[in-house]
Design an enzyme around this catalytic site. Structure first.
Site, short mmCIF file in Angstrom:
data_model
loop_
_atom_site.label_atom_id
_atom_site.label_comp_id
_atom_site.label_asym_id
_atom_site.label_seq_id
_atom_site.Cartn_x
_atom_site.Cartn_y
_atom_site.Cartn_z
N ASP A 116 0.82 -1.20 0.00
CA ASP A 116 0.00 0.00 0.00
C ASP A 116 0.86 1.27 0.00
OD1 ASP A 116 -2.76 0.98 0.31
OD2 ASP A 116 -2.05 1.78 2.23
N GLU A 167 14.41 -14.72 -0.46
CA GLU A 167 14.66 -15.94 0.31
C GLU A 167 13.52 -16.95 0.10
OE1 GLU A 167 15.01 -14.82 4.43
OE2 GLU A 167 16.44 -13.23 3.94
O1 TEU Z 1 -4.84 3.89 -1.48
C1 TEU Z 1 -3.92 4.90 -1.77
C2 TEU Z 1 -4.47 6.14 -2.35
O2 TEU Z 1 -3.85 7.14 -2.14
C3 TEU Z 1 -5.74 6.23 -3.14
O3 TEU Z 1 -6.11 5.14 -3.82
C4 TEU Z 1 -6.83 6.79 -2.28
O4 TEU Z 1 -7.28 5.85 -1.36
C5 TEU Z 1 -8.04 7.23 -3.06
O5 TEU Z 1 -7.62 8.06 -4.07
C6 TEU Z 1 -8.97 8.02 -2.16
O6 TEU Z 1 -10.13 8.32 -2.88
C7 TEU Z 1 -4.49 2.92 -0.55
C8 TEU Z 1 -5.62 1.94 -0.40
O7 TEU Z 1 -5.84 1.28 -1.62
C9 TEU Z 1 -6.82 2.64 0.11
O8 TEU Z 1 -7.94 1.80 0.22
C10 TEU Z 1 -6.48 3.23 1.46
O9 TEU Z 1 -7.56 4.01 1.91
C11 TEU Z 1 -5.24 4.10 1.39
O10 TEU Z 1 -4.18 3.48 0.71
C12 TEU Z 1 -4.72 4.41 2.78
O11 TEU Z 1 -4.17 3.26 3.34
#
Ligand code: TEU
Length: 567
Positions: free
Chosen positions: A234, A285
């Site tokens: 993420d 690994e």
């Molecule tokens: O998403 C990262 C992100 O910056 C975008 O996809 C954002 O969530 C979106 O534009 C908001 O409308 C990741 C995850 O996929 C997302 O579900 C999480 O909310 C986010 O990180 C935070 O962990």
């Protein structure tokens, strides 16, 4: 399927000894060539909270997922990527992790996770874990300790605490804006501020601190030992922050999380690559394990840096997903991805939907130039053409599955699910809705629990009411009524995935063929040709055998918004 005690998992063990042995027994792996599995693998994304509820409490869980493994096996997928399943207050659907080495009790136990991994492997499928390294939940004991510790303490050093600006320090340390809206800084009672690029309940970790780095190496090993085949990572582009904490200077950079600048204070900084290399050494690994980055960066030059041989195996490239239903845009996105990933020896990933975006059956139902997210809030519903969306969604799936590289399928797209754009405000759960001051509807509409049966409580999702209401008419998309119906989207996915598995062996190239305006045509090394008709009118097909098509083909004509694979 019950697992007998003698198949219980030995500990400690290498993931491969355990998962690979099981995988080898499945028919799927008999077709394995010298190409690493993930380079043409199909990943099925499970938003576990909404997939299947095994204990009837309204929330999806591991028991529900295990009960549906035969369904996933029948789809012919290679791996299941499970959205965060760790203990979490679920302020951001689990992307607020309270403990990286356990399972949210609402979803099950670690023991069940092990069984899931074993049973999936028996059916030829791997399991990928969602790693959330940028931030924890504010409920994580690390953050709770930091709150009670003094400024400057080791506990605070795990996060990013700073004094404020202004005479009393009551102004945030920088002007940075959270992705979800508002400032990235929240003040604690002793006057310091902590950083959160997302929700205030998601404090950012301090990746400049070696303790944080060590902890995550251990977390990776924990899941790999458990049998996971790797990680979707993420916000990989957000981990490093400029140690000087300067303001963001360009206003256009303040809100967005994809910057054109190379020296942005917290997006896509060079220092992230050093962190990634440390993870890759651990992955190496464990043979067969894979790491894929979610990294929203400016362009392929920047994205390719995440794909260097000692970094990620794959990155998500969202240009394809963000393209309108337009031949030129789609062709550009395909070429950019092939060239960009190919330049560093990697391979594209094709994604049409995920848990953060408006489902593609709805995106493609909107006029070309209309942005789907603002439309969700208060757009004119009359402009929606669900039938066109349905046809284009099917056509785009056949396109994605014909391309070299791996494909990510988001749960429910194989049922043709549209976005639920009219959820009542009082059921909205996504922090985006709250943090944006109700100016963005958020992502709940693509996270509505799946319909498994046309009737019954929560359409077979579970025995009770689902955590997020399913709309009227949801039963029409149910898996049970699509099962065996050759015109259904579920059967289209099944046969397309099976055909792909047979047809697309080792080659990783495409050859574009001359075609009429609005038509995309390319040939794969195995001899298969894919033709996509975005021209708005039927087009004549060459004389050939049709392997599969997203709509009926009459008199040798490919209808508009239709894709065919021919040979
Ligand atoms: O998403 C990262 C992100 O910056 C975008 O996809 C954002 O969530 C979106 O534009 C908001 O409308 C990741 C995850 O996929 C997302 O579900 C999480 O909310 C986010 O990180 C935070 O962990």
């Amino acid at each position: 399927m019950a697992v007998s005690p003698e198949r219980s998992i030995p500990e400690p063990y290498r993931q491969n000894a355990f998962v690979a042995t099981r995988l080898r027994h499945t028919a799927r792996m008999h077709n394995e060539t010298a190409v690493p599995w993930w380079r043409r693998g199909v990943f099925y994304q499970v938003y576990i909270r909404s997939f299947a509820d095994g204990n009837g409490d309204g929330t999806g869980d591991i028991a529900g997922l295990r009960s549906r493994l035969p369904y996933l096996e029948k789809l012919s997928i290679d791996a299941i990527w499970i959205n965060p399943w760790f203990p979490s207050p679920l302020n951001d659907g689990g992307y607020d992790v309270a403990d990286y080495r356990d399972i949210n009790p609402a979803y099950g136990t670690l023991e069940e996770a092990k069984l899931l991994i074993a049973e999936a492997a028996d059916r030829g499928m791997r399991v990928m874990v969602d790693l959330v390294p940028n931030h924890t939940s504010s409920q994580h004991r690390w953050f709770q300790n930091a709150l009670t510790a003094a400024p400057g303490s080791a506990a605070r050093e795990r996060y990013i605490f700073k004094d404020g600006r202004g005479p009393n320090g009551d102004e945030p340390p920088t002007n940075w804006r959270s992705v979800f809206g508002g400032s990235t800084w929240t003040r604690v009672p002793d006057g310091q501020w902590y950083l959160h690029l997302f929700d205030p309940t998601q404090p950012d970790l301090n990746w400049a601190n070696p303790v944080v780095r060590e902890d995550f190496l251990d977390i990776l090993r924990f899941w790999l030992h458990l049998g996971a085949s790797g990680f979707r990572v993420d916000v990989a582009h957000g981990l490093a922050k400029d140690p000087e904490f300067p303001d963001v200077v360009d206003e256009s950079d303040v809100e967005v999380h994809r910057t054109e600048r190379l020296d942005h204070p917290h997006w896509d900084r060079d220092e992230v690559h050093d962190i990634i290399r440390g993870w890759r050494r651990v992955l190496d690994e464990y043979e067969g394990s894979v790491m894929i980055a979610e990294a929203w960066v400016a362009n392929w030059d920047r994205l390719a840096r995440y794909l260097r041989p000692d970094e990620f195996h794959q990155v998500f490239d969202f240009e394809f997903l963000e393209s309108a239903w337009d031949a030129e845009q789609i062709k550009d996105a395909i070429d950019n991805s092939l060239v960009g990933s190919g330049a560093v020896g990697s391979i594209p990933t094709w994604v049409l939907s995920n848990h953060d975006v408006v489902r593609h059956a709805t995106r493609y139902a909107l006029p070309k130039d209309l942005e789907s997210k603002p439309w969700l809030l208060d757009g004119d519903r009359a402009v929606l053409d669900p039938l066109a969306g349905h046809r284009r969604a099917r056509a785009s799936t056949l396109l994605a599955l014909a391309l070299p590289g791996s494909v990510y399928v988001y749960q429910g797209e194989e049922l043709g699910l549209p976005e639920v754009y009219d959820l009542e405000e009082d059921v909205l759960d996504d922090p985006v809705w709250r943090q944006s001051g109700n100016t963005e509807k958020g992502r709940d509409g693509c996270r509505v629990p799946l319909p498994w049966t046309s009737d019954g409580p929560s359409h077979g999702f579970g025995a009770g009411e689902a955590w997020l209401p399913q709309p009227e008419g949801w039963g029409a998309f149910a898996a049970d009524i699509q099962d065996g119906d050759t015109h259904s989207t579920l059967e289209l996915y099944r046969s397309a995935l099976a055909t792909r598995f047979e047809m697309l062996t080792g080659d990783e190239d495409i050859e574009w063929l001359p075609s009429e305006p609005g038509v995309l045509a390319f040939r794969r090394g195995g001899g298969m040709t894919c033709i996509v008709n975005l021209s708005g009118a039927p087009v004549q097909l060459p004389v050939a055998t049709i392997l599969i098509a997203s709509d009926e083909i009459a008199d040798g004509f490919l209808p508009r918004d239709t894709t065919a694979w021919i040979i």
